[in-house]
Enzyme design. Structure first.
Site, mmCIF file in Angstrom:
data_model
loop_
_atom_site.group_PDB
_atom_site.id
_atom_site.type_symbol
_atom_site.label_atom_id
_atom_site.label_comp_id
_atom_site.label_asym_id
_atom_site.label_seq_id
_atom_site.Cartn_x
_atom_site.Cartn_y
_atom_site.Cartn_z
ATOM 1 C CE LYS A 78 -3.900 2.027 2.595
ATOM 2 N NZ LYS A 78 -4.731 1.915 3.815
ATOM 3 C CB SER A 158 -8.065 3.907 2.791
ATOM 4 O OG SER A 158 -7.243 3.222 3.720
ATOM 5 C CB SER A 182 -8.556 1.298 5.770
ATOM 6 O OG SER A 182 -9.193 2.536 5.668
#
Lengths: 490, 95
Positions: A78, A158, A182
């Site tokens: 990420k 997210s 997330s």
């Protein structure tokens, strides 16, 4: 060679150690898969050269008998984790061109365990969002589509790029971070497994901070056992994060014996919410039946402060964010927009560098922390946070784990809910309470909606009982036999 | 609780974020909606409840008071939009 991308992380690990294929071959297949899925916009930065060099180095280590727990496994990271000399954006314009001169502890742990980096995945700006639509680099497309429809859907957020990359077989696993859901919500939307460990299990050092009392890194994979292997490679004590816990990292896989007989599973009545689609309830009921059939005992429990969790979160998280994001000042890294004075430079840089959702949260945070409102909002929220944590403590005197749906719906359309912040926040209604209490949680794909989209089940556990969660999750996974493939690769 | 445009302008100033005049109206509405929604917390009696400081019961670890880092000015400045003579450079703050 394309079949290599359809292996689970566990299968790839075993195949590598048997010599069925090399890390180079496995990585090459994934580098090609990343290129083939560019339409998803799952990656902000691809690092194919780094991946192939890493794979060669891994093959060399293996030939010398030095294989780590993730030796030769290609992973996506990420873009919230700082990676040395590789662009790190947090999905924000304000970090333009930022190349960290250090490596986050979690990613460093993964490389030390032998893993290979494919690239950096897209995310909501500063991890603030539930759709991946707030990224400066554009939204990510969910690899899944509704049956009979070509409308692009969000992957959740997210960690939307990570979830999409794993679902589309571009990466065997990906790192996510979870502040209020997330990891778990995008895992549910994309039909993959996502685990948020207990706060303190993984080091936060080198992860771009959003809300420091909540942020926690975790694995996103296609199987529960994969998550167990990957978490072992990520976790561990780190003196550079004072909230990192100094307890040994267990071999999670060893505890996954499939035996849940006599285990007590809490079913919280407050998670039955009016207006939730019937199919969410159906998949939840199905999960209950699966665990009963495996010999577990269901216990009705109450977590009375559940309905206050979301509004509490939307005070605590923005307050911490407004403080954490003060560092983006146009001086030390990233974007600078010129101004005549220092203050004008700050204001111009932050005005242009932050997107709408990040600005909203910084302003809410600044407001609830400002003189005259601090007690009424921020301290009030911190008190309710104690009540929410106490709800779980009381429940865990009666049960071992808690079973709930992961999200109140399947994936929604790209662009939906964008004009209504509060409607967007409601995505995290089932994930936020455990975040506020610092507890571990895992989401796994458990079924399909009527229009063919994945639905997730969430298990919540006691502090540092990730092993129990993984064991129960594997039992659910075996019963669910989830083998549907997203349209992009089927 | 409703916030007005002046309040939004004031907190934007506190947060050092320039909000163009034409966006202030919409933002005022959005922040009001969010604050009205969190207002439901006031119905809970929290007298005598300790505010949460840490989700994990642990005391802050201490370490020896020794230098563990340094001598890396180049790395620190590597990402600065503007640097000069081994320092960060900013617009003039004193005449």
């Amino acid at each position: 060679m394309s079949k290599l991308t359809h292996l689970t992380l566990t299968e790839a690990r075993d195949g590598l150690s048997k010599g069925d294929f090399s890390a180079r071959e496995l990585t090459q297949a994934h580098v090609e898969a990343v290129e083939a899925c560019r339409s998803l916009n799952a990656f902000i930065t691809e690092t194919p050269d780094k991946a192939l060099d890493g794979a060669d180095a891994s093959d060399k280590r293996r030939s010398k008998g030095e294989a780590g727990v993730l030796e030769g496994i290609p992973l996506a990271i990420k873009d919230l984790f700082c990676t040395q000399d590789v662009l790190t954006t947090a999905g924000s314009h304000i970090l333009d061109g930022f190349q960290p001169q250090y490596e986050s502890t979690v990613s460093a742990n993964l490389w030390a365990a032998g893993a290979v980096m494919l690239g950096k995945t897209n995310l909501d700006e500063f991890a603030m969002g539930s759709s991946n639509m707030t990224s400066y680099y554009g939204g990510v497309e969910n690899p899944w589509r509704r049956e009979g429809s070509n409308a692009p859907l969000v992957p959740g957020g997210s960690s939307g790029g990570s979830a999409a990359a794993v679902a589309a077989r571009c990466a065997m696993g990906a790192t996510g971070t979870d502040t209020g859901g997330s990891i778990r919500q995008p895992a549910a939307f994309c039909g993959v497994v996502g685990m948020k460990p207990t706060y303190g299990r993984c080091s936060r050092w080198g992860i771009v901070a959003f809300a420091s009392s909540l942020d926690q890194a975790g694995p996103m994979t296609r199987g529960v056992r994969d998550a167990a292997i990957m978490l072992r490679g990520m976790a561990g004590h780190d003196p550079k994060d004072s909230t990192s816990v100094d307890t040994p990292v267990p071999d999670y896989e060893a505890a996954m014996n499939g035996d849940v007989r006599g285990l007590k599973v809490g079913i919280p009545k407050e998670y039955r919410i009016d207006g939730t689609p019937a199919e969410i309830d159906t998949v939840w009921q199905q999960g209950i039946e699966w665990l009963k059939a495996a010999g577990a005992e269901m216990v009705d429990i109450s977590l009375p402060h559940t309905k206050y969790a979301l509004p509490t979160y939307y005070i605590v998280a923005p307050a911490e964010a407004s403080s954490n994001l003060a560092r983006y000042d146009g001086v030390r890294y990233g974007l600078r927009v010129q101004g005549d004075t220092l203050d004008e430079m700050y204001e111009a840089t932050r005005g242009e560098g932050f997107g709408a959702e990040v600005k909203r949260r910084i302003l809410i945070g600044a407001y609830v922390l400002s003189a005259g409102y601090y007690d009424a909002y921020y301290n009030k929220a911190r008190r309710i946070r104690t009540l929410i944590a106490n709800d779980f403590k009381a429940a865990y005197e009666k049960v071992d784990v808690v079973l709930t749906p992961t999200a109140p719906s399947a994936a929604f359309g790209m662009g939906d809910k964008m004009d209504d912040p509060v409607a967007m926040y409601l995505n995290d209604v089932f994930t936020v309470p455990a975040s506020l209490a610092g507890l571990p949680g895992i989401s796994l794909p458990a079924g399909l909606s009527a229009d063919g989209l994945p639905l997730g089940l969430q298990l919540l556990g006691q502090p540092f009982e990730e092993g129990t969660l993984l064991k129960v999750a594997e039992v659910l996974e075996t019963a669910a036999e989830f083998d549907a493939l997203p349209q992009i690769i089927s | 609780m409703a916030v007005d445009k002046d309040t939004v302008a004031r907190i934007a100033k506190l947060a050092r974020i320039r909000i163009p005049e034409e966006q202030q109206e919409a933002l005022t509405g959005e922040l009001t909606e969010i604050l009205n929604w969190v207002e439901q917390l006031s119905e809970l009696d929290t007298d005598g409840v300790e505010p949460m400081t840490s989700v994990v019961a642990m005391s802050l670890p201490k370490r020896e008071d020794a230098v563990t880092d340094g001598n890396c000015a180049d790395k620190v400045l590597k990402n600065a939009p503007e640097g000069a003579h081994g320092f960060f450079a900013v617009p003039k703050v004193v005449e």
